[in-house]
Design an enzyme around this catalytic site. Structure first.
Site, mmCIF file in Angstrom:
data_model
loop_
_atom_site.group_PDB
_atom_site.id
_atom_site.type_symbol
_atom_site.label_atom_id
_atom_site.label_comp_id
_atom_site.label_asym_id
_atom_site.label_seq_id
_atom_site.Cartn_x
_atom_site.Cartn_y
_atom_site.Cartn_z
ATOM 1 N N ILE A 84 0.788 -1.211 0.047
ATOM 2 C CA ILE A 84 -0.122 -0.003 0.006
ATOM 3 C C ILE A 84 0.979 1.262 -0.195
ATOM 4 C CG2 ILE A 84 -2.177 -0.730 0.996
ATOM 5 C CD1 ILE A 84 -1.219 -0.327 3.722
ATOM 6 N N GLY A 85 2.073 1.109 0.302
ATOM 7 C CA GLY A 85 3.070 2.353 0.267
ATOM 8 C C GLY A 85 4.219 1.915 0.003
ATOM 9 N N GLY A 87 7.613 4.057 0.422
ATOM 10 C CA GLY A 87 8.190 5.389 0.766
ATOM 11 C C GLY A 87 9.701 5.441 0.482
ATOM 12 N N PHE A 89 11.588 5.430 3.007
ATOM 13 C CA PHE A 89 12.424 4.702 4.281
ATOM 14 C C PHE A 89 11.868 3.060 4.490
ATOM 15 C CE2 PHE A 89 12.722 9.085 5.159
ATOM 16 C CZ PHE A 89 13.690 9.471 5.208
ATOM 17 N N ASP A 226 7.638 15.823 9.584
ATOM 18 C CA ASP A 226 7.335 15.634 8.102
ATOM 19 C C ASP A 226 6.015 15.581 7.790
ATOM 20 O OD1 ASP A 226 8.203 14.787 5.371
ATOM 21 O OD2 ASP A 226 8.245 12.729 5.674
HETATM 22 N N1 LIG Z 1 -1.342 2.651 9.143
HETATM 23 C C1 LIG Z 1 -1.536 2.570 8.147
HETATM 24 N N2 LIG Z 1 -2.855 2.536 7.394
HETATM 25 C C2 LIG Z 1 -2.981 2.503 5.994
HETATM 26 N N3 LIG Z 1 -1.965 2.791 5.276
HETATM 27 C C3 LIG Z 1 -0.709 3.249 5.727
HETATM 28 C C4 LIG Z 1 -0.574 2.991 7.246
HETATM 29 N N4 LIG Z 1 0.723 3.567 7.564
HETATM 30 C C5 LIG Z 1 1.356 3.847 6.271
HETATM 31 N N5 LIG Z 1 0.360 3.658 5.185
HETATM 32 C C6 LIG Z 1 0.816 3.780 3.710
HETATM 33 O O1 LIG Z 1 2.050 3.669 3.533
HETATM 34 C C7 LIG Z 1 2.482 5.021 3.054
HETATM 35 C C8 LIG Z 1 3.991 5.211 3.388
HETATM 36 O O2 LIG Z 1 4.162 5.005 4.994
HETATM 37 P P1 LIG Z 1 5.105 5.817 5.839
HETATM 38 O O3 LIG Z 1 4.711 7.304 5.282
HETATM 39 O O4 LIG Z 1 5.075 5.452 7.281
HETATM 40 O O5 LIG Z 1 6.631 5.304 5.179
HETATM 41 P P2 LIG Z 1 7.768 6.257 4.708
HETATM 42 O O6 LIG Z 1 8.581 5.126 4.054
HETATM 43 O O7 LIG Z 1 8.371 7.097 5.778
HETATM 44 O O8 LIG Z 1 7.023 7.031 3.315
HETATM 45 P P3 LIG Z 1 7.430 8.392 2.716
HETATM 46 O O9 LIG Z 1 8.872 8.483 2.535
HETATM 47 O O10 LIG Z 1 6.610 8.448 1.588
HETATM 48 O O11 LIG Z 1 6.870 9.358 3.743
HETATM 49 C C9 LIG Z 1 1.587 6.014 3.698
HETATM 50 O O12 LIG Z 1 1.747 7.201 2.884
HETATM 51 C C10 LIG Z 1 0.442 5.373 3.518
HETATM 52 O O13 LIG Z 1 -0.199 5.184 2.284
HETATM 53 MG MG LIG Z 2 5.436 8.914 4.991
#
Ligand SMILES: Nc1ncnc2c1ncn2[C@@H]1O[C@H](COP(=O)(O)OP(=O)(O)OP(=O)(O)O)[C@@H](O)[C@H]1O
Ligand SMILES: [Mg+2]
Ligand SMILES: [Zn+2]
Length: 462
Positions: A84-85, A87, A89, A226
């Protein structure tokens, strides 16, 4: 080993999923007016499940299998559904929590007591109640992240577990250098799909949820660092949101060195008058000393382009929670101007130019001096005075002067101006924001508003 959530226990990461632990699970779907809400939730689950059945890309499938294989016992606990994502990191997966019923999900017991069956439809009268699947989001943190950074994110999430509108951490596992965090899955829509259609009351509800999260995060003296739409998961249907991604968050003061902005006005003036700049600024040619012997300035500038507060761009060495308020202001500016991304700079210098174009060089210069920085520019599009935010919004939404802002839009703009104060010490705090007329709960909120707020409290405050 345990990650039981309590005030006394230190935070620890599980070695693997077989270890006995108490999972803290939150259900994001239960609501107080259970009848309709449960029915809606069940329907949405079905919808969601059918969309989950879409084919998962082979690459993703391979990654999911590897994740399942790496952690012994993983398959018995979670059924990975889809990615679902992805990012900077981490990669985040949606999964079903197969062992939900085995754990003491104390977040939920109140909700269970309130549960009443949904009204039966004639053809459904015979149907047995179906066990609703419980979903989690599994955040697989990239192994390249430093252990200190991973621990920081998990520790902060643990500290913030009781905060309303903040997505709590259920538990976390480690296998060699791979750490996964288990969070309640929160259904949300893509910001780009709904922000242009938001009415001003919708915007107020959205921001109240975001500022509620910020208020408690900041009360813990934690900077999120962020704040941006993808880190605030919002469901426009239920009007509920949760703040996620504490990957860049830090405790206030943990990485600070004294900055001029925290000194008195007099002390600041004195330092400015004795600075290298003051001594060389009599020369007509603007510029910087050729052989500058001062050590270069180092400050945390982590965050996302376009959302960084001016003090972050000016490398303030003593940043505060006010940086998050600026970023929340940028979200509001995005919504009101109906432009995403609003700021679109390639680097920090360009970001300063964008901000200076709006606020004018005079205010930008004053903002820089607060942190001992000199802002000079000869760019013709940057005027001395800049423009009012109201004008910027009218222009970006292509509205002429004949269609001025409505009183409620004007109130939103007044609130926005308080979030986008260039001087962090003058910027509105999250607590003040919650009492600002724009966000204040109206005496007689609509039923939807009531529901949305109570849900937030119910689920994330419980
Ligand atoms: N608890 C959750 N429920 C549903 N979707 C989630 C949840 N946590 C994260 N996601 C999805 O996963 C994506 C990435 O999560 P997160 O921002 O924690 O990771 P990241 O690797 O730090 O991302 P980025 O570098 O893009 O900010 C979120 O934008 C969201 O779409
Ligand atoms: Mg994020
Ligand atoms: Zn400063």
């Amino acid at each position: 080993m345990t990650a039981v959530v309590s005030n006394i226990d230190p935070f620890e990461i599980h070695e693997d999923v077989r270890t006995e632990d108490t999972e803290v699970m939150v259900d994001d779907d239960q609501t107080e007016d259970a009848d309709r809400a449960t029915e809606v939730a069940a329907e949405e689950d079905e919808e969601e499940e059918s969309s989950d059945e879409e084919l998962v890309d082979t690459g993703v499938q391979v990654d999911m299998e590897k994740l399942q294989g790496d952690f012994p016992g993983f398959k018995d606990n979670y059924r990975l559904i889809k990615r679902i994502g992805e990012g900077t990191f981490s990669t985040v997966y949606k999964a079903e929590d197969l062992q939900y019923d085995r754990y003491d999900n104390f977040w939920d017991h109140e909700i269970d007591a309130k549960w009443t069956p949904p009204p039966l439809r004639s053809n459904e009268a015979e149907r047995q109640p179906r066990r609703r699947p419980r979903f989690v989001a599994i955040k697989k943190i990239y192994v390249t992240s430093s252990p200190a950074r991973i621990l920081n994110e998990l520790e902060l999430l643990h500290d913030l577990r009781m905060c309303p509108s903040v997505c709590p951490l259920i538990t976390a596992f480690r296998h060699t250098d791979q750490v996964v965090a288990i969070l309640p899955y929160f259904r949300h829509a893509d910001f780009r799909a709904y922000f242009r259609d938001m009415t001003i009351p919708d915007v107020a509800i959205y921001l109240r949820s975001l500022f509620l999260a910020l208020m408690s995060v900041h009360a813990h003296r934690i900077l999120h660092r962020d704040i941006k739409p993808t880190n605030f998961l919002y469901d426009p249907t239920t009007q509920r949101g949760v703040l996620v991604d504490f990957g860049l968050a830090e405790r206030e003061g943990s990485d600070s060195k004294p900055c001029l902005c925290h000194e008195t006005r007099e002390a600041r003036k004195h330092r400015q008058s004795t600075s290298v700049w003051a001594q060389t600024s009599t020369t007509p040619q603007p510029g910087y000393p050729k052989s500058d012997t001062r050590s270069s300035r180092r400050a945390n500038r982590a965050g996302t382009r376009g959302f960084r507060a001016p003090e972050v761009l000016f490398k303030c060495t003593e940043q505060t929670t006010a940086i998050d308020i600026w970023s929340a202001g940028v979200i509001l500016l995005t919504i009101l101007s109906k432009r995403f991304p609003f700021f679109n700079s390639a680097d920090d210098v360009e970001a300063m130019i964008e901000i200076a174009t709006i606020f004018g060089s005079k205010r930008m210069k004053a903002a820089g001096l607060l942190h001992g920085c000199v802002f000079e520019t000869s760019i013709p599009t940057i005027g001395q005075q800049g423009f009012s935010i109201e004008k910027i919004i009218l222009w970006s939404t292509c509205r002429s002067d004949e269609k001025p802002l409505t009183p409620e839009e004007r109130l939103a703009v007044q609130f926005l101006e308080r979030c986008l104060e260039l001087d962090p010490s003058k910027r509105i705090t999250a607590e003040e924001a919650m009492n600002h007329e724009f966000l204040r709960v109206k005496d007689e909120p609509s039923s939807q508003e009531m529901g949305a707020d109570e849900d937030d409290m119910d689920i994330l405050h419980a």
